[in-house]
Design a protein around this motif. Sequence first.
Motif, PDB file in Angstrom:
ATOM      1  N   VAL A   1       0.808  -0.842   0.046  1.00  0.00           N
ATOM      2  CA  VAL A   1      -0.106   0.082  -0.475  1.00  0.00           C
ATOM      3  C   VAL A   1       0.994   1.282   0.190  1.00  0.00           C
ATOM      4  CG1 VAL A   1      -1.780  -1.127   1.214  1.00  0.00           C
ATOM      5  CG2 VAL A   1       0.063  -0.279   2.314  1.00  0.00           C
ATOM      6  N   SER A   2       0.460   2.656  -1.080  1.00  0.00           N
ATOM      7  CA  SER A   2       0.815   3.384  -0.599  1.00  0.00           C
ATOM      8  C   SER A   2      -0.213   4.513  -0.655  1.00  0.00           C
ATOM      9  CB  SER A   2       1.949   4.626  -1.630  1.00  0.00           C
ATOM     10  OG  SER A   2       3.021   2.843  -1.743  1.00  0.00           O
ATOM     11  N   VAL A   3       0.003   5.667   0.757  1.00  0.00           N
ATOM     12  CA  VAL A   3      -0.318   6.548   0.674  1.00  0.00           C
ATOM     13  C   VAL A   3      -0.194   7.888   0.691  1.00  0.00           C
ATOM     14  CG1 VAL A   3      -2.856   6.656   2.903  1.00  0.00           C
ATOM     15  CG2 VAL A   3      -2.439   4.093   2.097  1.00  0.00           C
ATOM     16  N   LEU A   4      -0.729   8.839  -0.116  1.00  0.00           N
ATOM     17  CA  LEU A   4      -0.023   9.905  -0.056  1.00  0.00           C
ATOM     18  C   LEU A   4      -1.330  10.984  -0.047  1.00  0.00           C
ATOM     19  CD1 LEU A   4       1.630   9.915  -3.737  1.00  0.00           C
ATOM     20  CD2 LEU A   4       2.225   9.117  -1.634  1.00  0.00           C
ATOM     21  N   ARG A   5      -0.690  12.074   1.265  1.00  0.00           N
ATOM     22  CA  ARG A   5      -1.763  12.559   2.160  1.00  0.00           C
ATOM     23  C   ARG A   5      -3.146  12.339   2.567  1.00  0.00           C
ATOM     24  NH1 ARG A   5       1.902  17.506   0.340  1.00  0.00           N
ATOM     25  NH2 ARG A   5       3.641  16.843  -1.653  1.00  0.00           N
ATOM     26  N   VAL A   6      -3.428  11.758   2.416  1.00  0.00           N
ATOM     27  CA  VAL A   6      -4.870  12.206   2.978  1.00  0.00           C
ATOM     28  C   VAL A   6      -4.879  12.495   4.108  1.00  0.00           C
ATOM     29  CG1 VAL A   6      -6.583  10.060   3.977  1.00  0.00           C
ATOM     30  CG2 VAL A   6      -4.902   9.475   1.198  1.00  0.00           C
ATOM     31  N   PRO A   7      -5.859  12.932   4.518  1.00  0.00           N
ATOM     32  CA  PRO A   7      -6.205  14.532   5.313  1.00  0.00           C
ATOM     33  C   PRO A   7      -6.468  13.041   7.027  1.00  0.00           C
ATOM     34  CG  PRO A   7      -6.971  15.072   3.586  1.00  0.00           C
ATOM     35  CD  PRO A   7      -6.927  13.887   3.605  1.00  0.00           C
ATOM     36  N   VAL A   8      -6.045  13.417   8.046  1.00  0.00           N
ATOM     37  CA  VAL A   8      -6.090  12.759   9.240  1.00  0.00           C
ATOM     38  C   VAL A   8      -5.032  11.642   9.534  1.00  0.00           C
ATOM     39  CG1 VAL A   8      -7.658  12.701  11.454  1.00  0.00           C
ATOM     40  CG2 VAL A   8      -8.927  13.513   9.118  1.00  0.00           C
ATOM     41  N   ASN A   9      -4.204  12.328   8.441  1.00  0.00           N
ATOM     42  CA  ASN A   9      -3.354  10.369   9.101  1.00  0.00           C
ATOM     43  C   ASN A   9      -1.758  11.421   9.238  1.00  0.00           C
ATOM     44  OD1 ASN A   9      -2.334   7.926   8.236  1.00  0.00           O
ATOM     45  ND2 ASN A   9      -1.863   8.519   6.494  1.00  0.00           N
ATOM     46  N   PHE A  10      -1.196  12.036  10.343  1.00  0.00           N
ATOM     47  CA  PHE A  10      -0.705  12.702  11.329  1.00  0.00           C
ATOM     48  C   PHE A  10      -0.795  12.390  12.261  1.00  0.00           C
ATOM     49  CE2 PHE A  10       1.189  15.517  13.168  1.00  0.00           C
ATOM     50  CZ  PHE A  10       2.812  14.780  13.163  1.00  0.00           C
ATOM     51  N   PRO A  11       0.374  11.457  12.722  1.00  0.00           N
ATOM     52  CA  PRO A  11       1.782  10.551  12.462  1.00  0.00           C
ATOM     53  C   PRO A  11       1.136  10.354  12.038  1.00  0.00           C
ATOM     54  CG  PRO A  11       1.024  10.028  14.409  1.00  0.00           C
ATOM     55  CD  PRO A  11       0.792  10.871  14.245  1.00  0.00           C
ATOM     56  N   PRO A  12       1.791   9.376  10.620  1.00  0.00           N
ATOM     57  CA  PRO A  12       1.183   8.092   9.667  1.00  0.00           C
ATOM     58  C   PRO A  12       0.564   6.902   9.685  1.00  0.00           C
ATOM     59  CG  PRO A  12       3.395   9.019   9.038  1.00  0.00           C
ATOM     60  CD  PRO A  12       2.647   9.965  10.187  1.00  0.00           C
ATOM     61  N   ASP A  13      -0.152   5.999   9.729  1.00  0.00           N
ATOM     62  CA  ASP A  13      -0.337   4.749   9.972  1.00  0.00           C
ATOM     63  C   ASP A  13       1.652   4.568   9.594  1.00  0.00           C
ATOM     64  OD1 ASP A  13      -2.768   4.379  10.599  1.00  0.00           O
ATOM     65  OD2 ASP A  13      -3.242   4.961   8.595  1.00  0.00           O
ATOM     66  N   GLU A  14       1.848   3.416  10.667  1.00  0.00           N
ATOM     67  CA  GLU A  14       2.916   2.243   9.904  1.00  0.00           C
ATOM     68  C   GLU A  14       2.537   1.343   9.138  1.00  0.00           C
ATOM     69  OE1 GLU A  14       4.435   2.160  13.592  1.00  0.00           O
ATOM     70  OE2 GLU A  14       5.323   3.914  14.587  1.00  0.00           O
ATOM     71  N   CYS A  15       2.903   1.091   8.218  1.00  0.00           N
ATOM     72  CA  CYS A  15       3.295   0.181   7.135  1.00  0.00           C
ATOM     73  C   CYS A  15       2.935   1.070   5.633  1.00  0.00           C
ATOM     74  CB  CYS A  15       0.843  -0.622   7.038  1.00  0.00           C
ATOM     75  SG  CYS A  15      -0.082   0.691   6.710  1.00  0.00           S
ATOM     76  N   GLY A  16       3.496   0.257   4.981  1.00  0.00           N
ATOM     77  CA  GLY A  16       3.936   0.603   3.515  1.00  0.00           C
ATOM     78  C   GLY A  16       4.429   2.081   3.586  1.00  0.00           C
ATOM     79  N   HIS A  17       3.379   2.206   1.980  1.00  0.00           N
ATOM     80  CA  HIS A  17       4.477   3.536   2.523  1.00  0.00           C
ATOM     81  C   HIS A  17       3.822   4.846   2.212  1.00  0.00           C
ATOM     82  CE1 HIS A  17       7.359   1.339   0.451  1.00  0.00           C
ATOM     83  NE2 HIS A  17       8.306   2.744   0.201  1.00  0.00           N
ATOM     84  N   GLN A  18       3.929   6.149   3.594  1.00  0.00           N
ATOM     85  CA  GLN A  18       2.159   6.931   3.969  1.00  0.00           C
ATOM     86  C   GLN A  18       3.822   8.480   3.486  1.00  0.00           C
ATOM     87  OE1 GLN A  18      -0.637   6.205   5.855  1.00  0.00           O
ATOM     88  NE2 GLN A  18      -0.207   3.320   5.505  1.00  0.00           N
ATOM     89  N   LEU A  19       2.391   8.944   3.478  1.00  0.00           N
ATOM     90  CA  LEU A  19       2.922  10.772   3.267  1.00  0.00           C
ATOM     91  C   LEU A  19       1.779  11.191   4.079  1.00  0.00           C
ATOM     92  CD1 LEU A  19       5.316  12.917   2.629  1.00  0.00           C
ATOM     93  CD2 LEU A  19       4.140  13.420   0.657  1.00  0.00           C
ATOM     94  N   SER A  20       2.343  11.544   5.080  1.00  0.00           N
ATOM     95  CA  SER A  20       0.599  12.594   5.805  1.00  0.00           C
ATOM     96  C   SER A  20       0.623  13.554   5.208  1.00  0.00           C
ATOM     97  CB  SER A  20       1.893  12.388   6.698  1.00  0.00           C
ATOM     98  OG  SER A  20       2.711  13.263   7.461  1.00  0.00           O
ATOM     99  N   GLY A  21      -0.913  13.596   5.480  1.00  0.00           N
ATOM    100  CA  GLY A  21      -0.922  14.932   4.481  1.00  0.00           C
ATOM    101  C   GLY A  21      -2.233  15.608   5.568  1.00  0.00           C
ATOM    102  N   MET A  22      -3.555  16.180   5.518  1.00  0.00           N
ATOM    103  CA  MET A  22      -3.584  17.785   6.603  1.00  0.00           C
ATOM    104  C   MET A  22      -4.115  17.111   7.982  1.00  0.00           C
ATOM    105  SD  MET A  22      -7.938  19.133   5.663  1.00  0.00           S
ATOM    106  CE  MET A  22      -7.907  19.042   4.575  1.00  0.00           C
ATOM    107  N   GLY A  23      -3.362  18.489   8.910  1.00  0.00           N
ATOM    108  CA  GLY A  23      -3.145  17.448   9.947  1.00  0.00           C
ATOM    109  C   GLY A  23      -1.864  17.585  10.562  1.00  0.00           C
ATOM    110  N   THR A  24      -0.872  17.862   9.708  1.00  0.00           N
ATOM    111  CA  THR A  24       0.654  17.914   9.477  1.00  0.00           C
ATOM    112  C   THR A  24       0.873  19.413  10.391  1.00  0.00           C
ATOM    113  OG1 THR A  24       0.164  15.880   8.107  1.00  0.00           O
ATOM    114  CG2 THR A  24       2.874  17.168   8.426  1.00  0.00           C
TER     115      THR A  24
END
Length: 650
Positions: A156-179
């Motif tokens: 899974v790769s999840v880019l900039r989805v809101p309310v994902n900061f700190p990002p979930d610890e799986c796959g590749h995640q870039l945190s979004g709104m809320g950072t």
Amino acid sequence: MFNKKMIIGVFLLFIMVVSGCGQRNAEPGKKVLILGFDGMDLERTKVMMDAGELPNFAKLRDMGGFSPLATTIPPQSPVAWATFSTGLNPGEHNIFDFLRRDPDTYFPALSMADVKEPKRKLGIGRWSIPLSSPEIKNFREGVPFWKVLSDHGIPVSVLRVPVNFPPDECGHQLSGMGTPDMLGTMGTFSFFTNRPVDKTTETGGRIQEVEIRNNTVEAGIEGPNNPYKKGEVKLTVPFKVYMDPASETIELRLQDQSLFLKRGDWSRWVKVRFEFMPMMNATGIVRFYLKEIEPYFELYMSPINIDPKNPALPVSYPSGYSKELAKEGGPFYTQGIAEDTWALNQKRLDDESFLKQSEIVFEETLRNFHHEWRDFHSGLLISYFSSTDPLQHMFYRYTDPECPGYDAEKAKRYGSVIPDTYKKMDRVLGEVLSAMDKDMTLIVVSDHGFAPFRRAVHVNRWLVEKGYMVLKGPSLQESGEFFDNVDWEKTRAYAIGLNGIYLNMAGREKNGIVQQEEADALKAELIRGLEAVVDPDNGKKMVNKVYRGDQAYSGQYAGNAPDLVVGYTRGYRGSWQTALGAAPKVLVEDNLKAWSGDHCIDPALVPGILLSNKKIMNKTNPSLMDIAPTVLNEFHMAPLPAMTGKDVLE
Ligand SMILES: [Zn+2]
């Protein structure tokens, strides 16, 4: 005396998330791509598709399906995207508004995430050494569907989805709104000027008055507190500006960097190094915009973003992932809400420079997406694009002659900004359509629609007029932010956040007076009153429907919900003052800010959109709750028991 490694390991600005399941599966297999376009409006999309202006959206509609997508109560991005991610109603995921309130103090706080200083510190002289980890908490509860997939070995790769900061610890995640930015805020810009400024009306940014001597300006970038020092000691980085008014150019020298800027230019990213102890520092990145040299010097500086190459807080998972992205495509905005809408509202940026800045954000987002899209062989990829939301917020006034801020002349230039932004998203979609293979499922989602924001409603004023809120002193007096002047011993209801009203409940609020047995009748009375309220200037209804929190939400966090959620009619919205708990003198007033479009109204009036290359099942009336179970089903996995939505694709 202290092991430096240990100190680094526990220090707030050096949180490294241990790299875990970052492995990518190169085997070809099932692929699901989700493109998220924030705030893409159903009606506008339909009209533009029919006019042939969104050829790729139309193509996708004809390939599979196009449908309204029911949004959340209230239709605010953090609430909506949390539902998208988890398939849960807000009563289960705990995000009800941009702001939540503390019943012990009645104070608002950000609802998405929280960064708390380490609890244990050791004081030595003027130093203060953190001994425990700081707490960084995402308030979003529940399990996002990408975590379920990742737990089953799906990349899974999840880019900039809101309310994902700190990002979930799986796959590749870039945190979004809320950072946050480096100051821990949702984005605080700085503005350096020698123009006389009324600082008392300034919000969202920091104005720093500077002096010009021999065409030179000396100023400082105020960073975070030094957590190693006792008390509040701000870290400040000095910089110098050498002006050449004749060529309208400046040279800016900051630490070991030098850059030249012409009037009207945006700078590249500039690194700012904050040293809090000898040999120990944290870096942020900023962009400058030179607005004016003469007659007044005016230099805008972006909020201090967490440096993706050397992140002080976890903006990605694994922590090296943001470095990988920055190494390939250059530094980028890591701050969750990157478009500086507030600087435009405050006229520190103008329409033109804001547009340029939004373009920068879009280009950076696109680069990050390309990085993943290029090597997308299997699993799930989600890429969130913000542009449609802030550009509709800020440029609605040029498409709506009824808007108080409408300007016919400027509308000739800026009236096309919103449709142009939709077309830009269409080009992103076109790129995907032209390169996708047949076993990929493509899902396009927007979280809510858009409406004009012409008149701002001061809900607390209505509560005062009707006697539900009582102010200290004469009854028609005002109250400032944070319920400055409210007499809690006599107040039965109060409004805070963009849509919420709370009862002042005995046993729940600090000075609560409403008894449990009175609550039902009081809610019913408030709903009747609010749904009947009209704009005294034109007789129009301002509220379409008021939702009861105890009926709209269910689950373990439902008790945190507002007691009532106000669904305004198109054209109206709760005022900024209401959001912060103020009660100004009038009930409603013209909205003259650049922020002239909004969606925090009755959710029934601002649905989002859903498109897919697969057929959308008839009569399913898709909602944001359905996305998680739909995606899980694409991978032949059952929804989690708490997910109440359904698969909507054939
Ligand atoms: Zn928005």
